[in-house]
Design an enzyme around this catalytic site. Structure first.
Site, mmCIF file in Angstrom:
data_model
loop_
_atom_site.group_PDB
_atom_site.id
_atom_site.type_symbol
_atom_site.label_atom_id
_atom_site.label_comp_id
_atom_site.label_asym_id
_atom_site.label_seq_id
_atom_site.Cartn_x
_atom_site.Cartn_y
_atom_site.Cartn_z
ATOM 1 N N GLY A 46 14.181 83.903 -48.140
ATOM 2 C CA GLY A 46 13.767 83.669 -46.755
ATOM 3 C C GLY A 46 13.718 84.989 -46.015
ATOM 4 O O GLY A 46 14.425 85.933 -46.380
ATOM 5 N N GLN A 51 13.542 90.732 -39.014
ATOM 6 C CA GLN A 51 14.012 91.589 -40.100
ATOM 7 C C GLN A 51 13.006 92.671 -40.486
ATOM 8 O O GLN A 51 13.362 93.629 -41.170
ATOM 9 C CB GLN A 51 14.347 90.738 -41.337
ATOM 10 C CG GLN A 51 15.575 89.867 -41.118
ATOM 11 C CD GLN A 51 15.847 89.026 -42.336
ATOM 12 O OE1 GLN A 51 15.225 87.999 -42.549
ATOM 13 N NE2 GLN A 51 16.780 89.458 -43.178
ATOM 14 N N CYS A 95 22.248 87.932 -47.208
ATOM 15 C CA CYS A 95 21.160 88.269 -46.293
ATOM 16 C C CYS A 95 20.600 89.642 -46.653
ATOM 17 O O CYS A 95 21.368 90.576 -46.882
ATOM 18 C CB CYS A 95 21.705 88.281 -44.863
ATOM 19 S SG CYS A 95 20.463 88.703 -43.632
ATOM 20 N N LEU A 96 19.286 89.748 -46.696
ATOM 21 C CA LEU A 96 18.657 91.033 -47.038
ATOM 22 C C LEU A 96 19.001 92.116 -46.014
ATOM 23 O O LEU A 96 18.952 93.301 -46.329
ATOM 24 C CB LEU A 96 17.132 90.871 -47.122
ATOM 25 C CG LEU A 96 16.625 89.927 -48.227
ATOM 26 C CD1 LEU A 96 15.122 89.728 -48.096
ATOM 27 C CD2 LEU A 96 16.987 90.462 -49.606
ATOM 28 N N HIS A 137 19.397 79.575 -41.503
ATOM 29 C CA HIS A 137 19.767 81.002 -41.540
ATOM 30 C C HIS A 137 18.662 81.843 -40.886
ATOM 31 O O HIS A 137 18.945 82.743 -40.084
ATOM 32 C CB HIS A 137 19.983 81.399 -43.008
ATOM 33 C CG HIS A 137 20.252 82.851 -43.253
ATOM 34 N ND1 HIS A 137 21.433 83.321 -43.785
ATOM 35 C CD2 HIS A 137 19.470 83.952 -43.067
ATOM 36 C CE1 HIS A 137 21.370 84.645 -43.887
ATOM 37 N NE2 HIS A 137 20.186 85.057 -43.472
ATOM 38 N N GLU A 138 17.398 81.521 -41.200
ATOM 39 C CA GLU A 138 16.279 82.323 -40.662
ATOM 40 C C GLU A 138 16.070 82.053 -39.162
ATOM 41 O O GLU A 138 15.747 82.975 -38.416
ATOM 42 C CB GLU A 138 14.984 82.048 -41.440
ATOM 43 C CG GLU A 138 15.048 82.338 -42.938
ATOM 44 C CD GLU A 138 15.635 83.687 -43.305
ATOM 45 O OE1 GLU A 138 15.503 84.645 -42.511
ATOM 46 O OE2 GLU A 138 16.244 83.776 -44.384
ATOM 47 N N HIS A 141 18.265 84.200 -37.247
ATOM 48 C CA HIS A 141 17.724 85.565 -37.080
ATOM 49 C C HIS A 141 16.823 85.636 -35.841
ATOM 50 O O HIS A 141 16.868 86.611 -35.085
ATOM 51 C CB HIS A 141 16.885 85.974 -38.299
ATOM 52 C CG HIS A 141 17.673 86.558 -39.427
ATOM 53 N ND1 HIS A 141 18.430 87.693 -39.298
ATOM 54 C CD2 HIS A 141 17.800 86.173 -40.722
ATOM 55 C CE1 HIS A 141 19.002 87.975 -40.468
ATOM 56 N NE2 HIS A 141 18.634 87.067 -41.354
HETATM 57 ZN ZN LIG Z 1 19.193 86.902 -43.320
#
Ligand SMILES: [Zn+2]
Length: 185
Positions: A46, A51, A95-96, A137-138, A141
């Protein structure tokens, strides 16, 4: 298509609220394609526009390599909103933007989601399990929230050193990033 650098924890853009998309333009379509490319390059499941440094309410998801989710096609959700949820479940997340940190987070297990597709058509759907988890989660963000914010103070304490390193730009990943040090220059 282009692989975009991913902003990591400590970068101000991750703490800002993304704005709703008001219409589909060529730039929006290009951004969505680039987000898919970026997510794949980073082996993510995701990615939210924040991000990659863009404050628009767009997320892309690809859980097709997650066990049990093989039938779920990659999808972009524009202006996603949770309109109902039920049951709570604890699952491990990463998370990236917070490389190498993983921990368990409690979230809703099943959600009703309203969003716009890439034709700007409003769609409502029910999601569950890992698919719902990644979407929640996204969406966090898009509201400037990271999964580590949802850990108890005790649990966050465990990751303090790792988080400090990320803030200082000491990150070793095989995808392009903008660290907090770069972002604040
Ligand atoms: Zn994330």
């Amino acid at each position: 298509m282009a692989v975009l650098p991913i902003y990591t924890d400590g970068s101000p853009v991750l703490r800002k609220k993304a704005q709703p998309v008001t219409k589909i333009t060529d730039d929006i379509i290009q951004l969505i394609m680039d987000m898919f490319e970026t997510m794949r390059k980073a082996n993510g499941i995701g990615l939210a526009a924040n991000q990659v440094g863009i404050l628009q309410r767009i997320i892309v998801i690809d859980v097709s390599e997650v066990e049990g989710c093989e039938m779920i096609k990659p999808v972009a959700f524009i202006n996603p909103e949770v309109i109902a949820d039920k049951e709570r479940i604890i699952m491990e997340e990463g998370c990236l933007s917070v490389p190498d940190v993983r921990d368990e987070v409690e979230r809703a297990e099943t959600i009703s989601l309203r969003y716009r597709d890439t034709n700007f058509k409003v769609i409502e759907t029910e999601l569950t399990g890992m698919f719902a988890r990644v979407v929640l989660h996204e969406i966090d963000h898009l509201d400037g929230i990271l999964f580590v914010d949802r850990l108890s103070p005790e649990k966050r304490q465990v990751h303090l050193e790792e988080l400090k390193k990320i803030h200082q730009g000491e990150i070793e990943v095989d995808y392009p990033v903008v660290t907090a040090v770069d972002a604040n220059e």
